[in-house]
Design a protein around this motif. Structure first.
Motif, PDB file in Angstrom:
ATOM      1  N   ASN A   1      68.670 -48.915  92.178  1.00 22.26           N
ATOM      2  CA  ASN A   1      67.811 -48.050  91.366  1.00 22.26           C
ATOM      3  C   ASN A   1      66.806 -47.279  92.211  1.00 22.26           C
ATOM      4  OD1 ASN A   1      69.006 -48.970  88.926  1.00 22.26           O
ATOM      5  ND2 ASN A   1      67.737 -50.823  89.015  1.00 22.26           N
TER       6      ASN A   1
ATOM      7  N   ILE B   1      58.798 -55.972  93.805  1.00 24.17           N
ATOM      8  CA  ILE B   1      59.676 -54.823  93.623  1.00 24.17           C
ATOM      9  C   ILE B   1      58.815 -53.648  93.157  1.00 24.17           C
ATOM     10  CG2 ILE B   1      61.683 -53.897  92.422  1.00 24.17           C
ATOM     11  CD1 ILE B   1      62.710 -56.711  92.090  1.00 24.17           C
TER      12      ILE B   1
ATOM     13  N   GLN C   1      58.322 -49.263  92.655  1.00 24.71           N
ATOM     14  CA  GLN C   1      58.865 -47.917  92.652  1.00 24.71           C
ATOM     15  C   GLN C   1      58.394 -47.217  93.923  1.00 24.71           C
ATOM     16  OE1 GLN C   1      57.621 -45.964  89.052  1.00 24.71           O
ATOM     17  NE2 GLN C   1      58.924 -47.241  87.735  1.00 24.71           N
TER      18      GLN C   1
ATOM     19  N   VAL D   1      57.009 -52.870  89.797  1.00 22.96           N
ATOM     20  CA  VAL D   1      58.001 -53.076  88.741  1.00 22.96           C
ATOM     21  C   VAL D   1      57.978 -54.529  88.281  1.00 22.96           C
ATOM     22  CG1 VAL D   1      60.455 -52.987  88.165  1.00 22.96           C
ATOM     23  CG2 VAL D   1      59.442 -51.227  89.641  1.00 22.96           C
TER      24      VAL D   1
ATOM     25  N   HIS E   1      64.517 -48.735  93.912  1.00 23.56           N
ATOM     26  CA  HIS E   1      63.288 -49.526  94.003  1.00 23.56           C
ATOM     27  C   HIS E   1      63.182 -50.166  95.380  1.00 23.56           C
ATOM     28  CE1 HIS E   1      63.492 -50.004  89.347  1.00 23.56           C
ATOM     29  NE2 HIS E   1      62.895 -48.878  89.708  1.00 23.56           N
TER      30      HIS E   1
END
Length: 718
Positions: free
Chosen positions: A560, A575, A577, A583, A562
């Motif tokens: 994604n 995690i 962004q 996240v 991330h």
């Protein structure tokens, strides 16, 4: 004197008592027949009888002279007395031995009790000293800050008072409208008011109010909780056994092995080590052979010795200074293996749960010394020579790179050695030195956008006090060259960036690196406690995790986009962004499935699952993208599928997991479920403390070989 009357419940056999008859001395009188003397002994009833008894119920029974029987029993009793007395020295020795052991046990308890008090007293002193140092640092820091702020405050208060005072004087003159007073006031105060109005004052704070305390006590609390162990075993010498060919015969100059199996008083196997065992191989003239005892920590011990001449020797094996069962053993030493009897070592070893296959050759001690007990050696450690292991897959070293050139010579020394590589290192003065390799990131096609060849990013870290620069080096490999062309002269030094420091955009202790699909370079900075993001050209863009991270180690990027950050110090995985928004996070310090003890690096598979190496828990753990635990594999050891502090991790296109086994100096391959598959063959150029690793797009393994100050590329057959 009359015979004593028998009690109503007496049997007929209990019919005699010892009586003294007048004029007859001491005699056995029959209680059934008054006044009758027993002169016979009924052998069937085992009792003395008189003549009337023989004419009655004992008429058919065999008899013997009472005098003979008494003499026989007297002799038998004397023999039993002598036998019993002969046991007394043994009992006395055993009693003395037990008293000695009890005394020693009591002495040991007192000594250990003293050691415990002393150790904890030292800890208290250390804690008190640290407490005093912290309080002193607090006072010094507070004093410096307070002095600056107080001086600034005093200056402003003085200026405020001066302005008020001079304004008050001027106000009185103005209110009185006395021209002479106004002229005089203007002369005396006007210039002063002008100076006060125009004087530059320190209106902005020259110091801040930050005074924080960082106390990382969780790890210390856990260490204290596990501090100290009372070591003992229930093994006894009388039940402990020895087995192996080395009990009977050996060959001159060749090591012989004896396996010692400790047992408790009931003969049960002891399952723990730490028993005190001594071994001695002696000749009749008193010389001693070389030998060594190894504790396997499972109740069995291995004694390996070497004899340098032929002859008959005596092997004494003692447990707590007492000979074990069968000790001392007689050994015949011959000059040739042909003189040896058929080997029984395998059978003996099987009976003790050990095998010769597990025996390791150890260095002999100096002649004339006794064998010395050692703990089991953890093979393949970072500080030992790496072992060569057979790999069912024929993997080969392709090339290695290590360089410590200066300035422009960087280009020349690296020509043909690198394929589009980014190098981050901490040596000053343009020196490219791979002195402490930590991380390698897999190349992304976009990472080398605008360049030919493949991207390969590596990190090196050297925390020498004289280092001033932290730089990223980019070497471009021109053309679509294959790794087989690594010795050609097409490499060209491209660029470098980075500087050591604590400010955004600077690097203090880089430990992990990844490349985002958009081409950004992501670098974990352990000492700055954040993750820095640079463009593919090396321009600083942003940082993330500041204020949250305690010691980021490894970084990776999921499907994604991330950014996954492994916080080694906090034992947590974050995690983010790319914008820096958190996240999720998961993990804490501990030994549970969702806990870590010094996690290092991360990788992401095709299912977007996160694979983490748990350094001090000697395992690898797998989580989904939300941080839910899925599985773990590995345990402490040197066998297949075991780890001694795993570090780097990567995943191939088939989902197989490749792990750098730092302490065992090797690379292992597992399937997606954690089952051991094989080793990467590094025998041609052994690793020494591998850390970060990655897979190239054409299926090669790149590993940061920290102990050898280089990185290596191996052919990996998927």
């Amino acid at each position: 004197m009359e015979a004593q009357q028998a009690s109503p419940d007496s049997s007929s056999e209990e019919c005699t008592v010892l009586e003294a008859l007048p004029g007859k001395g001491t005699a056995l009188i029959c209680s059934q027949h008054k006044g009758k003397v027993s002169v016979l002994y009924c052998l069937a009833c085992e009792n003395s009888v008189c003549e009337d008894c023989m004419n009655g119920e004992h008429a058919e029974h065999p008899t013997d002279s009472l005098e003979n029987i008494v003499d026989q029993q007297l002799a038998a009793l004397q023999d039993r007395v002598d036998s019993a007395k002969n046991r007394l020295p043994q009992i006395r020795r055993a009693v003395q031995s037990l008293r000695d052991i009890l005394q020693q046990l009591n002495s040991q308890r007192s000594s250990i009790e003293e050691d415990i008090h002393s150790s904890f007293s030292e800890l208290h002193k250390t804690l008190d000293t640290r407490k005093s140092v912290l309080l002193m640092e607090l006072e010094v820091t507070y004093g410096l800050k307070q002095k600056v702020l107080q001086a600034q405050l005093d200056t402003l208060l003085q200026e405020e008072a001066a302005i008020n005072y001079n304004c008050s004087l001027t106000g009185e003159a103005l209110d009185g409208e006395n021209k002479a007073v106004i002229l005089q006031t203007h002369k005396d105060v006007g210039e002063r008011l002008g100076d006060l109005a125009s004087q530059g004052l320190p209106l902005q704070p020259e110091e801040n109010d930050q005074l924080d305390l960082m106390m990382e006590i969780e790890g210390l609390r856990k260490s204290i909780h596990n501090l100290g162990t009372i070591v003992t075993t229930s093994a006894v010498a009388s039940q402990t056994e020895a087995s192996g060919e080395g009990l009977e015969q050996c060959v001159v100059g060749q090591p012989a092995t004896v396996v010692i199996t400790t047992r408790d008083k009931s003969g049960g196997l002891c399952k723990t080590g730490n028993a005190i065992i001594s071994a001695e191989v002696c000749t009749p003239d008193g010389s001693v052979a070389d030998g060594e005892i190894v504790d396997h920590k499972n109740g069995t011990y291995e004694f390996q010795y070497t004899v340098k001449k032929e002859g008959h020797f005596s092997l004494a094996l003692r447990l707590y200074d007492q000979h074990i069962k069968g000790s001392p053993f007689q050994i015949k030493v011959t000059s040739s293996p042909d003189d040896s009897p058929p080997t029984t070592t395998a059978a003996n070893a099987a009976s003790t749960g050990s095998s010769d296959g597990g025996a390791r050759k150890r260095s002999a001690k100096s002649p004339g010394s006794r064998s010395r007990q050692k703990g089991v050696r953890r093979g393949g450690s970072l500080f030992s020579t790496p072992k060569k292991r057979v790999n069912p897959i024929e993997d080969d070293l392709i090339f290695r790179i290590a360089c410590s050139s200066v300035g422009e010579s960087v280009r020349r020394s690296c020509v043909g050695c690198l394929v589009t590589g980014w190098f981050l290192e901490c040596k000053g003065d343009n020196t490219l030195d791979f002195s402490c390799w930590e991380s390698i990131s897999s190349p992304f096609p976009r990472a080398s956008r605008g360049l030919s060849g493949r991207g390969l990013m590596t990190l090196s870290c050297d925390q020498s006090a004289r280092d001033e620069r932290v730089q990223v080096f980019l070497v471009r490999f021109q053309g679509n060259a294959d790794v087989s062309d690594i010795f050609s002269n097409t490499g060209e030094f491209q660029s470098r960036f980075g500087v050591r420091g604590r400010l955004p955009g600077q690097l203090q202790r880089p430990t992990g690196v990844a490349v985002h699909p958009n081409g950004d370079i992501i670098i974990a900075d352990y000492d700055n406690k954040w993750v820095s993001i640079f463009s593919s050209e090396g321009k600083y863009k942003a940082k993330l995790g500041s204020g949250r991270l305690m010691g980021p180690k490894g970084v990776s990027v999921d499907q994604n986009g991330h950014v996954i950050v492994v916080d080694n110090k906090a034992c947590t995985v974050f995690i983010f962004q790319p914008s820096g928004k958190l996240v999720t996070k998961f993990g804490s310090r501990g030994n549970g499935d969702r806990q870590f003890a010094g996690p290092h690096f991360a990788a992401v598979n095709n299912n977007n699952e996160i694979i983490i190496t748990d350094f001090h828990n000697h395992s690898v753990k797998v989580f989904n993208a939300d941080g839910e635990f899925l599985l773990k594999f590995g345990s402490n050891g040197e066998g297949n599928g075991q780890f001694n502090a795993p570090t780097g991790v990567a995943v191939d296109v088939n989902g197989n997991i490749i792990v750098a086994d730092w302490g065992n100096s090797r690379i292992q391959v597992f399937d997606g479920s954690g089952s051991f598959l094989s080793y990467i063959n590094t025998a041609a150029d052994p690793l020494y403390g591998p850390q970060g690793l990655a897979l190239t797009s054409d299926g090669h393994v790149v590993v940061a070989d920290s102990g050898n100050h280089c990185f290596k590329v191996y052919r990996y057959l998927q």
